[in-house]
Structures are given as structure tokens and as C-alpha cells.
Enzyme design. Sequence first.
Site, mmCIF file in Angstrom:
data_model
loop_
_atom_site.group_PDB
_atom_site.id
_atom_site.type_symbol
_atom_site.label_atom_id
_atom_site.label_comp_id
_atom_site.label_asym_id
_atom_site.label_seq_id
_atom_site.Cartn_x
_atom_site.Cartn_y
_atom_site.Cartn_z
ATOM 1 N N HIS A 105 1.010 -1.121 0.128
ATOM 2 C CA HIS A 105 -0.038 0.035 0.125
ATOM 3 C C HIS A 105 0.579 1.548 0.180
ATOM 4 O O HIS A 105 0.713 1.680 0.618
ATOM 5 C CB HIS A 105 -1.185 0.375 1.464
ATOM 6 C CG HIS A 105 -0.244 -0.186 2.200
ATOM 7 N ND1 HIS A 105 -1.065 -0.581 3.805
ATOM 8 C CD2 HIS A 105 0.801 0.464 3.145
ATOM 9 C CE1 HIS A 105 -0.150 0.054 5.348
ATOM 10 N NE2 HIS A 105 1.558 -0.223 4.064
ATOM 11 N N HIS A 107 -0.259 5.745 9.484
ATOM 12 C CA HIS A 107 0.828 5.764 8.887
ATOM 13 C C HIS A 107 1.009 6.962 10.098
ATOM 14 O O HIS A 107 1.369 8.269 9.189
ATOM 15 C CB HIS A 107 1.565 6.049 7.861
ATOM 16 C CG HIS A 107 1.569 4.970 7.077
ATOM 17 N ND1 HIS A 107 0.416 4.282 6.549
ATOM 18 C CD2 HIS A 107 2.645 3.978 6.629
ATOM 19 C CE1 HIS A 107 0.707 3.190 5.735
ATOM 20 N NE2 HIS A 107 1.648 2.622 6.217
ATOM 21 N N HIS A 122 10.897 -3.798 1.898
ATOM 22 C CA HIS A 122 11.361 -2.122 2.082
ATOM 23 C C HIS A 122 12.359 -1.659 3.276
ATOM 24 O O HIS A 122 11.666 -2.126 5.025
ATOM 25 C CB HIS A 122 10.288 -1.505 1.864
ATOM 26 C CG HIS A 122 8.410 -1.373 2.355
ATOM 27 N ND1 HIS A 122 8.170 -2.833 3.183
ATOM 28 C CD2 HIS A 122 7.789 -0.458 2.813
ATOM 29 C CE1 HIS A 122 7.327 -1.905 4.068
ATOM 30 N NE2 HIS A 122 7.212 -0.884 4.117
ATOM 31 N N GLU A 149 5.888 -5.187 8.585
ATOM 32 C CA GLU A 149 4.478 -5.061 8.625
ATOM 33 C C GLU A 149 3.519 -6.152 7.691
ATOM 34 O O GLU A 149 2.583 -6.248 7.944
ATOM 35 C CB GLU A 149 4.879 -3.555 7.307
ATOM 36 C CG GLU A 149 4.514 -2.619 7.995
ATOM 37 C CD GLU A 149 4.292 -1.122 6.573
ATOM 38 O OE1 GLU A 149 4.135 -2.065 5.278
ATOM 39 O OE2 GLU A 149 4.248 -0.418 6.914
#
Lengths: 129, 280
Positions: free
Chosen positions: B12, B59, B193, B240
Site C-alpha cells: 500500500h 502511518h 522495504h 508490516e
Amino acid sequence: MVDNSELDDLPGTTVFTAERSRQGFPLNQMCMSLMAAANRERFHADERAYLDEWPMSQEQKQAVLDRDFQRMLDLGGNVYFLSKIFASDGLSYVQAVSTMTGMTVEEYQAMMLAGGRSPDGWRSKSERA
Amino acid sequence: MARITAGLATSHVPAIGMAIDLGKTQDAYWQPLFAGYEWTRSWADAAPPDVVILVYNDHASAFDLTMIPTFALGTAASFQPCDEGYGPRPVPVVQGHPELAAHLAQSLILDEFDLTLMNQLDVDHGLTVPLSLVYGQPEAWPTKVIPLAVNVVQYPPPTGNRCFNLGKAIRRAVASYPEDLSVQVWGTGGMSHQIQGARAGLINQEWDNRFLDAIVSDPAAVAAIPHIEYLREAGSEGVEMVMWLIMRGALSDDVEALHRFYHVPASNTAVGHLVLQPQP
């Protein structure tokens, strides 16, 4: 006593622990304030005066003024909070994040297009040494 | 009775949302990524579920550091897209399902999962980018959405095993809801990431693909992966991926993978995507 030795063994990585969250609280809360357009305008009109409204350390304020994102991480910043600063500056994650790597934006983008940074040599400080 | 009809996993990235909002999906950089979602778009348009339970991470948008809930369930009737520093995304307001959310809250908490309940919750790209990837740019989202926010920002996030078991509890909760509803569970965020520090840009394609294999065929093994392995192998934000285990736990033990896609890069990250169907 919290043992963070494994987390501290990750090269080039600042894991956002509860201790760092406490240290960075005023810095990160200031970042949150930039989610409002009116605050972004006031911040950009006079950054020093805006930062002085927050109970941040002088080091944290200077790091924001310098847009030194690695320094902000060292002082308890978290990248998702710091993103409010660079988003309000009109910068993307790639542009801001690359500044922490010692690469130019172009070099960093080329690395990502070539498949990104290989984990080889980056799993632990001992592997890197 | 309500039933879980599919599970979906996807990354996302905020830049994906911008590419959609600015009409850049056919640009040379973005076209290969969006091509990987075309199958899903057709599949999703054919039969939208009544409700999506959308597992995502906030976030630093709805949650600042005054409080950090590990699991937060959106029980409101609607959820506004929030301003992440560059203005809110031009996407429809997300419509909730307060009745099913209340049922989930009651069932899950009595099943010993200590959820925070959110009667007001603004949603950021973590929730809206997956909706855009699957449904494009409609006037209104074709399904109701119950947000389930997971802390993966302040260390430590919940363990993979905790997430897997929460998924199983969601399966039980949905099965005990009396209305005939088609429910999907989406796990979002993830693949390797790292977006901070000197190691930023870390991508581990081999690890990601092993994860994609194993979460389909051997999710209990994935649930046993400790956080330090995600951090070492998949980058600091790769952790995540524990959120996918909530989706996987909500499905049956055996699943059929209807669609799988993997791509590098989108901005700083690897993008992974799965559509799974429970088997009777």
C-alpha cells in the site's frame, strides 16, 4: 531491563522503540501538526518561530531546520511522522529517504530500478564488518 | 450466516495512490505494476463482497504518539480520508458496517483479543490505496469496509503468531454473525522495504517469494517467524508483513491461490499481491 542488542545490531537502521518514541515525542507531535494546511503555511512562513512553539530540544529544532532526516531519526524521529515535513515541502519518500543513504537521488532511484539494495552484507553489523 | 469468501493481500505505497489520482497508471514506470492488478480488478468487479475487513497500518495519521493501540477496530458508520501533509486523497468516503463491527468487537474481546474501538477514525493511504488498486476510481466504494488498524510503527508490533490467531478469531466471529453477508479479509502493507537510515532501499526478492509461497501453503511456519528475521531480511518496514497473517488466519487451513503478483519497485518498496479463496 529491555534488551535491544539484536535491534542495535542492524546496520544503518534505527528501530523506533518505546524509548525513542519518548525521546522524539515533541518532534513527532510537531510533525503531526503539519497535517493541517493552516499549520503548514505558518511553518513555511517562519520555521524557527513555529518550532519554538514546541517543547523540542535545540538539536531537534536544528535538525528540522537543516532537513537532516538522519539526525532527526537519531533524536527520536520516526519516518512516518517526518514524512509530514517532507510532504509539506513537496518531496516524495524517494527524494527524502535517499538523503539518509549517502547517495544522490538519481543514484538511489537507479538502485531501486535495478532491484533495490541487496540484503547481502546488510543483515548485521558483524556481517558488514 | 455471514461467511468469509476470499482473502486478499497487497502492498500500500503512497506513491501508488498518487499515480492513480494523477492519472499516471499507464506511464512506463507504473504500467507493469498496475498490469499486475488487472486480474484482480475484473475479479473484484464481478462480485464485490458486502463487507471488507481491511487490516492495515496507520502511518502517523489517525494515531499520534499520545497513544499507540496494538489493534484498533473501526466501529463508525463512515471514515474520512485524512490529510497526510499533501492534502487528502480525492477518494470516496469509506462506509463502515457498524453492526458487524460491534459484533466483531464483542466476539473478539470475549475471545481474549484486547481491541481498541474507534467510533471516529480518519483513514490514510494504508487503507485507501488498496481500495484504489482493487476498485479504481469509483464515485462510491462498492463495498462497506471495517478498518482494523495494527501498530507496526512503534516497536514491537504484535507477533506474527498473535496476528495469525487474531485472524482465526475473526473467522469464528464472522461465522457467528446471523445475517447472510459475504465478507472478505484483506491484509495490506508489506513485502521487503526499508524507508529510513543508511540501509534504506533494501529489497529481498528471494525472501519475499518464499514468504508468498509459505503464507499460502504453510502459514503456521510463517506465524513462527520472529520480528528480528523480518527486520534483518525484509527491512525495518518489512515487519508490516505480519498483517498478512491476520488475513490468512481468517481463511480455512487450505486455500487456493487465485492470483499472485510480485513487482519491484514501487517508489522504495517491493510490491506483493495475493488473492486467496478458502477451500471447503
